[in-house]
Design an enzyme around this catalytic site. Structure first.
Site, PDB file in Angstrom:
ATOM      1  N   GLU A  44       0.822  -1.200   0.000  1.00  0.00           N
ATOM      2  CA  GLU A  44       0.000   0.000   0.000  1.00  0.00           C
ATOM      3  C   GLU A  44       0.863   1.260   0.000  1.00  0.00           C
ATOM      4  O   GLU A  44       1.732   1.424   0.872  1.00  0.00           O
ATOM      5  CB  GLU A  44      -0.907  -0.001   1.234  1.00  0.00           C
ATOM      6  N   GLU A  75      -4.729  -6.454   2.990  1.00  0.00           N
ATOM      7  CA  GLU A  75      -3.573  -7.304   3.274  1.00  0.00           C
ATOM      8  C   GLU A  75      -3.742  -8.690   2.665  1.00  0.00           C
ATOM      9  O   GLU A  75      -2.757  -9.321   2.275  1.00  0.00           O
ATOM     10  CB  GLU A  75      -3.355  -7.403   4.787  1.00  0.00           C
ATOM     11  N   GLN A  97       1.789  -2.358   5.719  1.00  0.00           N
ATOM     12  CA  GLN A  97       2.061  -0.981   6.159  1.00  0.00           C
ATOM     13  C   GLN A  97       2.364  -0.874   7.654  1.00  0.00           C
ATOM     14  O   GLN A  97       3.289  -0.174   8.060  1.00  0.00           O
ATOM     15  CB  GLN A  97       0.878  -0.089   5.787  1.00  0.00           C
ATOM     16  N   PHE A  98       1.601  -1.552   8.478  1.00  0.00           N
ATOM     17  CA  PHE A  98       1.895  -1.747   9.900  1.00  0.00           C
ATOM     18  C   PHE A  98       1.808  -3.241  10.161  1.00  0.00           C
ATOM     19  O   PHE A  98       0.861  -3.894   9.714  1.00  0.00           O
ATOM     20  CB  PHE A  98       0.891  -1.011  10.793  1.00  0.00           C
ATOM     21  N   ASP A 100       0.797  -4.934  12.486  1.00  0.00           N
ATOM     22  CA  ASP A 100      -0.455  -5.340  13.119  1.00  0.00           C
ATOM     23  C   ASP A 100      -1.462  -5.861  12.095  1.00  0.00           C
ATOM     24  O   ASP A 100      -2.244  -6.772  12.390  1.00  0.00           O
ATOM     25  CB  ASP A 100      -1.073  -4.150  13.852  1.00  0.00           C
ATOM     26  N   PHE A 101      -1.446  -5.288  10.893  1.00  0.00           N
ATOM     27  CA  PHE A 101      -2.456  -5.631   9.895  1.00  0.00           C
ATOM     28  C   PHE A 101      -2.188  -6.962   9.210  1.00  0.00           C
ATOM     29  O   PHE A 101      -3.017  -7.441   8.424  1.00  0.00           O
ATOM     30  CB  PHE A 101      -2.555  -4.526   8.846  1.00  0.00           C
ATOM     31  N   HIS A 144      -1.544  -0.208  16.228  1.00  0.00           N
ATOM     32  CA  HIS A 144      -0.449   0.072  15.296  1.00  0.00           C
ATOM     33  C   HIS A 144       0.918  -0.030  15.965  1.00  0.00           C
ATOM     34  O   HIS A 144       1.887   0.544  15.476  1.00  0.00           O
ATOM     35  CB  HIS A 144      -0.595   1.484  14.716  1.00  0.00           C
TER      36      HIS A 144
END
Length: 341
Positions: A44, A75, A97-98, A100-101, A144
């Site tokens: 992303e 994701e 991107q993070f 966590d995702f 995040h």
């Protein structure tokens, strides 16, 4: 006499410059994309925007949108695309991107990417990299800021890498791109601006090899990622008190270099395992178990201790955020107490 490696591994070439952790990653990507046309990036906002943390930078201008592919905010799409491309012969590097995702793509990673080579009897490979900016310290709050590396280290078929220095960020990423297996590369967000010497030439740091960053006689601190720097700072403070700490940077959780860890504990007789992730289910427990199951257990002068994040989601408030993750002063206090036991 046991031979140990201290601080950075010796570079394979004479050219040394100082780069940031983020610049070292970008250089690794650029050099591998120039070397191998099968390497491409997907994620992303990694194109013109350069990534949420600016890591991919201007790569789209050199390699174009075919090889630096912006995706929808999905994701599942990113990881699914990477798996499909990898099994057909490409070398995708996916950015979440993070970190966590990545939870949104767990089925694809755990049940598909990690299992395919085994289930097809080795007839296919899944040479893909997933880059995962993670960790706390940026005020990004509970969704995040997590440290989820232990989840993936539990899965056979996945490799898990956590570079702590710009040198390793480049060398381990190149190794990950060339590996025939799926590799999860966790990049702590606080490390992106840190700087260190990085050779301009291509080089590889081996996946599955720990390194002793600082030699010591009184205590082994075993750690990885952002905690390596904090452990080294703590070791300097403790040295002023006459306590000599050895700092072992694990670097990769799977495969784990058990031999280097055990050798260090044999020398010092004490072990403190430090990581940012919460204590329950954290990878520190696995490291402790490996030491206990080894012959180093009989040489311990004190019980092994763990220092980890508190059992809570990461708070948004900066003061609270700092209080739930081990800091230099926490490492100093824990090490001092362990040496005195």
């Amino acid at each position: 006499m046991t031979t140990i490696t201290v601080a950075e591994p010796a570079p394979i070439a004479a050219t040394l410059r100082e780069l940031s952790y983020a610049e070292a990653i970008r250089e690794a990507l650029r050099q591998e994309m120039r070397r191998d046309p099968r390497v491409f990036l997907v994620g992303e906002d990694i194109g013109v925007y350069g990534g949420a943390f600016g890591v991919t930078g201007d790569l789209v201008h050199e390699f174009g949108k075919e090889r630096v592919r912006d995706t929808p905010i999905s994701e599942e799409v990113i990881v699914g695309l990477a798996i499909g491309a990898a099994i057909t012969g490409m070398r995708p590097v996916a950015e979440i991107q993070f970190s966590d995702f990545v939870t949104l793509a767990m089925e694809q990673l755990v049940n598909q990417a990690a299992k395919m080579r085994f289930m097809f009897g080795g007839k296919i490979a899944v040479p893909m990299v997933v880059r995962l900016p993670g960790g706390s310290g940026t005020g990004a709050a509970a969704q995040h800021s997590q440290s989820l590396e232990a989840w993936f280290a539990h899965v056979p078929g996945l490799k898990v890498v956590l570079p702590a220095t710009p040198y390793d960020a480049k060398g381990l990423l190149i190794a990950a791109i060339r590996d025939p297996n799926p590799v999860m590369v966790f990049e702590h967000k606080l490390l992106y601006r840190t700087k260190g010497h990085v050779p301009e030439e291509l080089y590889i740091e081996p996946i599955g090899k720990a390194v002793v960053r600082r030699a010591g006689r009184d205590l082994s601190i075993i750690t990885y990622s952002v905690m390596v720097g904090r452990a080294l700072e703590a070791a300097e403070q403790l040295a002023a008190e006459g306590i000599e700490v050895e700092v072992v940077d694990v670097r990769t959780l799977r495969p784990l270099d058990e031999a280097t860890i055990v050798d260090s504990v044999r020398r010092t007789g004490r072990a403190l395992v430090v990581h940012e992730a919460v204590r329950t289910g954290g990878f520190g427990g696995e490291i402790v178990a490996r030491i206990v199951e080894s012959d180093a257990f009989d040489l311990l002068d004190a019980p092994i201790r763990r220092l980890a994040g508190r059992e809570t989601p990461i708070p948004y408030n900066r003061t609270l955020e700092r209080s739930v993750v081990p800091q230099v002063e926490d490492i100093v206090a824990a090490a001092r107490a362990l040496v005195r036991e």
